[in-house]
Design a protein around this motif. Sequence first.
Motif, PDB file in Angstrom:
ATOM      1  N   ALA A  63       0.857  -1.193   0.000  1.00 59.34           N
ATOM      2  CA  ALA A  63       0.000   0.000   0.000  1.00 59.34           C
ATOM      3  C   ALA A  63       0.888   1.236   0.000  1.00 59.34           C
ATOM      4  O   ALA A  63       2.057   1.170   0.383  1.00 59.34           O
ATOM      5  CB  ALA A  63      -0.914  -0.003   1.228  1.00 59.34           C
ATOM      6  N   PRO A  64       0.357   2.386  -0.411  1.00 61.87           N
ATOM      7  CA  PRO A  64       1.174   3.603  -0.413  1.00 61.87           C
ATOM      8  C   PRO A  64       1.679   3.961   0.987  1.00 61.87           C
ATOM      9  O   PRO A  64       1.014   3.688   1.995  1.00 61.87           O
ATOM     10  CB  PRO A  64       0.207   4.680  -0.931  1.00 61.87           C
ATOM     11  CG  PRO A  64      -0.823   3.932  -1.696  1.00 61.87           C
ATOM     12  CD  PRO A  64      -0.984   2.628  -0.980  1.00 61.87           C
ATOM     13  N   TYR A  65       2.846   4.584   1.011  1.00 62.79           N
ATOM     14  CA  TYR A  65       3.423   5.070   2.263  1.00 62.79           C
ATOM     15  C   TYR A  65       2.479   6.078   2.903  1.00 62.79           C
ATOM     16  O   TYR A  65       1.861   6.884   2.221  1.00 62.79           O
ATOM     17  CB  TYR A  65       4.787   5.700   1.974  1.00 62.79           C
ATOM     18  CG  TYR A  65       5.531   6.221   3.174  1.00 62.79           C
ATOM     19  CD1 TYR A  65       5.701   5.447   4.317  1.00 62.79           C
ATOM     20  CD2 TYR A  65       6.092   7.498   3.151  1.00 62.79           C
ATOM     21  CE1 TYR A  65       6.402   5.920   5.407  1.00 62.79           C
ATOM     22  CE2 TYR A  65       6.805   7.993   4.229  1.00 62.79           C
ATOM     23  CZ  TYR A  65       6.954   7.196   5.359  1.00 62.79           C
ATOM     24  OH  TYR A  65       7.655   7.685   6.437  1.00 62.79           O
ATOM     25  N   TYR A  66       2.377   6.037   4.217  1.00 59.41           N
ATOM     26  CA  TYR A  66       1.384   6.821   4.944  1.00 59.41           C
ATOM     27  C   TYR A  66       1.741   8.298   5.111  1.00 59.41           C
ATOM     28  O   TYR A  66       0.973   9.058   5.704  1.00 59.41           O
ATOM     29  CB  TYR A  66       1.138   6.206   6.321  1.00 59.41           C
ATOM     30  CG  TYR A  66       2.392   5.778   7.050  1.00 59.41           C
ATOM     31  CD1 TYR A  66       3.162   6.679   7.769  1.00 59.41           C
ATOM     32  CD2 TYR A  66       2.822   4.453   6.969  1.00 59.41           C
ATOM     33  CE1 TYR A  66       4.319   6.281   8.412  1.00 59.41           C
ATOM     34  CE2 TYR A  66       3.978   4.050   7.614  1.00 59.41           C
ATOM     35  CZ  TYR A  66       4.718   4.965   8.331  1.00 59.41           C
ATOM     36  OH  TYR A  66       5.876   4.556   8.965  1.00 59.41           O
ATOM     37  N   GLU A  67       2.885   8.732   4.576  1.00 55.61           N
ATOM     38  CA  GLU A  67       3.205  10.159   4.540  1.00 55.61           C
ATOM     39  C   GLU A  67       3.425  10.542   3.075  1.00 55.61           C
ATOM     40  O   GLU A  67       4.392  10.105   2.459  1.00 55.61           O
ATOM     41  CB  GLU A  67       4.445  10.469   5.372  1.00 55.61           C
ATOM     42  CG  GLU A  67       4.235  10.270   6.865  1.00 55.61           C
ATOM     43  CD  GLU A  67       5.467  10.615   7.683  1.00 55.61           C
ATOM     44  OE1 GLU A  67       6.437  11.157   7.101  1.00 55.61           O
ATOM     45  OE2 GLU A  67       5.464  10.342   8.886  1.00 55.61           O
TER      46      GLU A  67
ATOM     47  N   LEU B 176      10.933   0.095   0.327  1.00 52.15           N
ATOM     48  CA  LEU B 176       9.714  -0.279   1.038  1.00 52.15           C
ATOM     49  C   LEU B 176       9.878   0.025   2.526  1.00 52.15           C
ATOM     50  O   LEU B 176      10.986  -0.019   3.064  1.00 52.15           O
ATOM     51  CB  LEU B 176       9.416  -1.775   0.866  1.00 52.15           C
ATOM     52  CG  LEU B 176       9.208  -2.300  -0.556  1.00 52.15           C
ATOM     53  CD1 LEU B 176       9.129  -3.819  -0.542  1.00 52.15           C
ATOM     54  CD2 LEU B 176       7.955  -1.695  -1.187  1.00 52.15           C
ATOM     55  N   ILE B 177       8.769   0.304   3.170  1.00 52.07           N
ATOM     56  CA  ILE B 177       8.731   0.498   4.619  1.00 52.07           C
ATOM     57  C   ILE B 177       7.951  -0.658   5.238  1.00 52.07           C
ATOM     58  O   ILE B 177       6.876  -1.016   4.761  1.00 52.07           O
ATOM     59  CB  ILE B 177       8.044   1.832   4.980  1.00 52.07           C
ATOM     60  CG1 ILE B 177       8.914   3.012   4.564  1.00 52.07           C
ATOM     61  CG2 ILE B 177       7.715   1.900   6.460  1.00 52.07           C
ATOM     62  CD1 ILE B 177      10.131   3.245   5.441  1.00 52.07           C
TER      63      ILE B 177
ATOM     64  N   HIS C 167      -3.504   9.167  -1.209  1.00 51.92           N
ATOM     65  CA  HIS C 167      -2.487   8.141  -0.956  1.00 51.92           C
ATOM     66  C   HIS C 167      -2.432   7.802   0.532  1.00 51.92           C
ATOM     67  O   HIS C 167      -2.318   6.630   0.911  1.00 51.92           O
ATOM     68  CB  HIS C 167      -1.112   8.623  -1.424  1.00 51.92           C
ATOM     69  CG  HIS C 167      -1.043   8.949  -2.881  1.00 51.92           C
ATOM     70  ND1 HIS C 167       0.004   9.643  -3.449  1.00 51.92           N
ATOM     71  CD2 HIS C 167      -1.910   8.689  -3.902  1.00 51.92           C
ATOM     72  CE1 HIS C 167      -0.213   9.797  -4.744  1.00 51.92           C
ATOM     73  NE2 HIS C 167      -1.377   9.218  -5.039  1.00 51.92           N
ATOM     74  N   VAL C 168      -2.526   8.834   1.361  1.00 48.17           N
ATOM     75  CA  VAL C 168      -2.525   8.631   2.809  1.00 48.17           C
ATOM     76  C   VAL C 168      -3.758   7.841   3.240  1.00 48.17           C
ATOM     77  O   VAL C 168      -3.678   6.910   4.054  1.00 48.17           O
ATOM     78  CB  VAL C 168      -2.464   9.990   3.539  1.00 48.17           C
ATOM     79  CG1 VAL C 168      -2.539   9.793   5.054  1.00 48.17           C
ATOM     80  CG2 VAL C 168      -1.185  10.736   3.157  1.00 48.17           C
TER      81      VAL C 168
ATOM     82  N   TYR D 286       4.877   1.313   0.017  1.00 48.47           N
ATOM     83  CA  TYR D 286       5.758   1.772  -1.060  1.00 48.47           C
ATOM     84  C   TYR D 286       5.619   3.280  -1.227  1.00 48.47           C
ATOM     85  O   TYR D 286       4.632   3.885  -0.818  1.00 48.47           O
ATOM     86  CB  TYR D 286       5.455   1.043  -2.369  1.00 48.47           C
ATOM     87  CG  TYR D 286       4.093   1.299  -2.973  1.00 48.47           C
ATOM     88  CD1 TYR D 286       3.878   2.334  -3.883  1.00 48.47           C
ATOM     89  CD2 TYR D 286       2.999   0.496  -2.650  1.00 48.47           C
ATOM     90  CE1 TYR D 286       2.630   2.568  -4.445  1.00 48.47           C
ATOM     91  CE2 TYR D 286       1.747   0.725  -3.198  1.00 48.47           C
ATOM     92  CZ  TYR D 286       1.566   1.760  -4.092  1.00 48.47           C
ATOM     93  OH  TYR D 286       0.332   1.989  -4.643  1.00 48.47           O
ATOM     94  N   PHE D 287       6.623   3.890  -1.838  1.00 47.24           N
ATOM     95  CA  PHE D 287       6.680   5.341  -1.972  1.00 47.24           C
ATOM     96  C   PHE D 287       6.141   5.803  -3.324  1.00 47.24           C
ATOM     97  O   PHE D 287       6.412   5.172  -4.346  1.00 47.24           O
ATOM     98  CB  PHE D 287       8.121   5.828  -1.822  1.00 47.24           C
ATOM     99  CG  PHE D 287       8.728   5.525  -0.483  1.00 47.24           C
ATOM    100  CD1 PHE D 287       8.517   6.364   0.598  1.00 47.24           C
ATOM    101  CD2 PHE D 287       9.519   4.396  -0.305  1.00 47.24           C
ATOM    102  CE1 PHE D 287       9.074   6.089   1.838  1.00 47.24           C
ATOM    103  CE2 PHE D 287      10.087   4.111   0.929  1.00 47.24           C
ATOM    104  CZ  PHE D 287       9.867   4.953   2.012  1.00 47.24           C
ATOM    105  N   ILE D 288       5.425   6.915  -3.311  1.00 51.39           N
ATOM    106  CA  ILE D 288       4.962   7.537  -4.552  1.00 51.39           C
ATOM    107  C   ILE D 288       5.616   8.914  -4.694  1.00 51.39           C
ATOM    108  O   ILE D 288       6.414   9.143  -5.589  1.00 51.39           O
ATOM    109  CB  ILE D 288       3.427   7.649  -4.600  1.00 51.39           C
ATOM    110  CG1 ILE D 288       2.789   6.270  -4.444  1.00 51.39           C
ATOM    111  CG2 ILE D 288       2.979   8.286  -5.926  1.00 51.39           C
ATOM    112  CD1 ILE D 288       1.277   6.282  -4.279  1.00 51.39           C
TER     113      ILE D 288
END
Length: 236
Positions: A103-107, A220-221, A113-114, A149-151
Amino acid sequence: MSQVDLLVFAAHPDDAEIGIGGLLAKHHAAGFKTAICHLTEAELSSNGTVERRREEAKKAAEILGVSKLINLGFPDRGLTGSPEQILRITQVIRQYRPHVVLAPYYEDRHPDHVACSRMVKEAIFDAAIRKKQTPGNEPAHRVNQFYYYFINDITQPDLIVDVSDVYELKMAAIKAYASQFNRQEGEMDTPLNQPSYLAMIQGRDSIWGYQIGALYGEGLISPKPLKTQLLISRDQ
């Protein structure tokens, strides 16, 4: 029920390709089944149409070898995290029973995306609850691994995947979204169709690659500590 190995959630078509297009291509090349679930059809995008984005998403999926494209049709900028929306995402997880979910990174600068990040985390939790009912009565499913993952916004990743050997496929998949990355006469200027955007993506992936001794990497986080049995393997 059609099981996949890797299931990627994205708020909009093109998010997954920007963030982990290489990872998707690499897993396909290794024989794994992958899927992307878009929460919206990005109908509020400054350029392009829903119909064109559908075609672009299909083309990008073919380039990356994605087995299944899903779109839940939630409203663009309407990812409220309502019980109904969480339940639908939970149903997708149970239906496709992935080993790994991304899923997208939460920041991130984009609120959708958040929101997607938060909603997927909740749905993963709910998918494992045996007494939680979904519309299709799918059985409970526990996801083995979950990563962000980062966008747009980035930080130091917990894990970097070497995607050097498939990086051309990632860039081709991103460019399949011509409505977003190639500004035509009469269209709006956006962050995506500025020359610096793709250069930023490639530069970011190059930096991550450098950190692991590769040309390109995708970061990835992990929401929880990564586990290992030994620090030394017999192969070293």
